[in-house]
Design an enzyme around this catalytic site. Structure first.
Site, PDB file in Angstrom:
ATOM      1  N   ASP A  34      -3.118 -17.753  -4.182  1.00  0.00           N
ATOM      2  CA  ASP A  34      -2.949 -16.458  -4.844  1.00  0.00           C
ATOM      3  C   ASP A  34      -2.640 -16.540  -6.324  1.00  0.00           C
ATOM      4  OD1 ASP A  34      -3.561 -14.805  -2.782  1.00  0.00           O
ATOM      5  OD2 ASP A  34      -1.534 -14.826  -1.951  1.00  0.00           O
TER       6      ASP A  34
ATOM      7  N   HIS B 261       4.333 -23.209  -0.867  1.00  0.00           N
ATOM      8  CA  HIS B 261       3.656 -22.939   0.397  1.00  0.00           C
ATOM      9  C   HIS B 261       4.393 -23.650   1.512  1.00  0.00           C
ATOM     10  CE1 HIS B 261       0.478 -22.577   3.389  1.00  0.00           C
ATOM     11  NE2 HIS B 261       0.054 -21.577   2.652  1.00  0.00           N
TER      12      HIS B 261
END
Ligand code: CMC
Length: 391
Positions: A326, A270
């Site tokens: 996710d 991320h």
């Protein structure tokens, strides 16, 4: 050149000041309007979180009731919009149908496009929140060759979406409250994430004073890519592939580390979190609870093994790569009965309140200017034109 600073991918550039969402990526902290995501996930509802993000405070019981009733009255799509879904090929990706339908929806409400008219922005907000789940379910039903169902306003927003997606016109819909609750929770976790790619897109498009429908449509497009919202279906494809190849997790991790054919561990890494994504921790727990009831899922075992292997591997440790939101969502969505091309659409429904809150904040901020990044030019210096015969 001059005082222009090169910042590819805006890694260090703040594009705005915002009061909506706080992230501390090193500590793995996420808060909406000051409230920790863990508390909202545990105690709030998607409806209430939507109100919080957009209006800045948690609603009182009567404010929440009024908001709920208002949304229920706006779930229906104008009948002409239905023809719109017939124009797409049966295998059209529902994300493309969704974004196109959202711009089309705006053409039915051209009297409410002025971003500086607070009432116009408010009614557009309500229309988008109430109608996007209807559009999303229609995109799905068309792809299945099924008839479109009218919303049933005895249901709340999330329940209604499930009814329009999975219900049958001739049968009473037996709503599964556990499923509705799990989906509600996932929507809360996706509701905002400060200046990510799609939200920045919404703000950039909106900064030209484009109307809310067009800005949201652009945000949906930005979300569709596999590095952003599309990661949830990419994770499931990846797990399926590893499973079909015999389930050798170590071999897959080796390929990722060697960057063979650009293969990435989808659902990992991320831009902001250099620690465990707090949303991923909640999703993981939910996945366990759901599969305990629904029955064993071999892909969940594989995902956990993959996570463990990566977290112990130097490549991932050095780069501070952890599971993001996710990594486990695709498994849950699949078990709910959604095909993988709908996963990103679910992300869009969840992110909608964040996009709207950010658009409204931007429009009301006197410091807002049209977004217009600079560049560092590295092309040819001045040269003279030669007629074609002389080249
Ligand atoms: N698998 C393998 N290596 C990775 C991964 C990954 N998932 N993510 C980052 N890296 C490596 C990358 O190759 C680079 O290595 P090196 O220094 O050797 O070149 C290093 O880690 C830094 O990565 P980066 O690409 O510079 O990081 P970024 O901030 O530009 O990208 C990201 C962030 C999310 C796009 C990226 O981590 C990624 O592609 N992850 C997989 C896709 C994914 O799961 N996306 C969902 C994000 S969360 C939900 C959302 O916001 O949409």
């Amino acid at each position: 050149t001059g005082d222009t600073t090169l910042d590819v991918g805006f890694v260090n550039t703040a594009s705005c000041q915002s009061e909506i969402t706080y992230i501390d990526g090193d500590a793995g902290i996420l808060r909406y309007r000051g409230y920790p995501i863990e508390q909202l996930a545990e105690q709030s509802s998607f409806l209430e979180t939507t109100y919080l993000l957009i209006y800045g405070e948690l609603p009182s019981a009567s404010e929440l009731e009024a908001f709920d009733q208002r949304l229920r009255r706006h779930t229906l799509l104008v009948e002409d919009m239905k023809n719109f879904f017939d124009g797409f090929p049966r295998d059209a990706h529902p994300m493309s149908v969704l974004s196109s339908a959202v711009s089309a929806l705006g053409t039915f409400y051209q009297d409410s496009h002025d971003p500086h008219d607070a009432e116009a922005v408010e009614i557009s907000t309500i229309r988008l929140l109430a109608k996007i789940p209807t559009i999303a379910s229609y995109a799905f039903r068309k792809s299945q060759g099924q008839s479109l169902l009218y919303p049933d306003n005895d249901f709340n927003l999330v329940e209604n979406f499930l009814w329009m997606t999975f219900g049958q016109p001739t049968e009473k819909y037996d709503l599964d409250p556990d499923l509705a609750k799990a989906l509600d929770l996932l929507f809360i976790l996706h509701a905002d994430h400060e200046q990510n790619c799609s939200t920045s897109t919404v703000r950039l498009v909106g900064s030209s004073e484009a109307n809310l429908f067009n800005a949201i449509s652009a945000g949906i497009h930005a979300l569709s890519g596999p590095l952003h919202g599309g990661a949830n279906s990419a994770v499931l494809n990846m797990l399926g592939q590893i499973h079909r190849d015999g389930g050798d997790v170590k071999e897959f991790v080796r390929k990722v580390k060697n960057k063979e054919q650009g293969v990435k561990l989808m659902g990992f890494g991320h831009r902001v979190y250099k620690n465990y994504d707090p949303r991923a921790a909640i999703v993981k727990k939910t996945a366990h609870e759901l599969f305990e009831k629904a029955g064993h899922n071999p892909l969940l075992d594989l995902a956990m093994e993959l996570e463990q292997t990566a977290l112990e591997d130097d490549y991932f440790v050095e780069r501070k790569l952890y599971p993001n939101v996710d990594f486990y969502t695709g498994l849950i969505y699949e078990s709910m009965g959604f095909p993988s091309n709908m996963f990103t659409v679910l992300f869009a429904i969840g992110r909608l309140p964040g996009w709207i809150a950010q658009y409204r904040e931007m429009i009301n901020d006197p410091a807002t200017k049209i977004g217009r990044p600079r560049q560092v030019y590295i092309g040819e210096s001045a040269r003279d034109y030669l007629p074609a015969a002389q080249r």
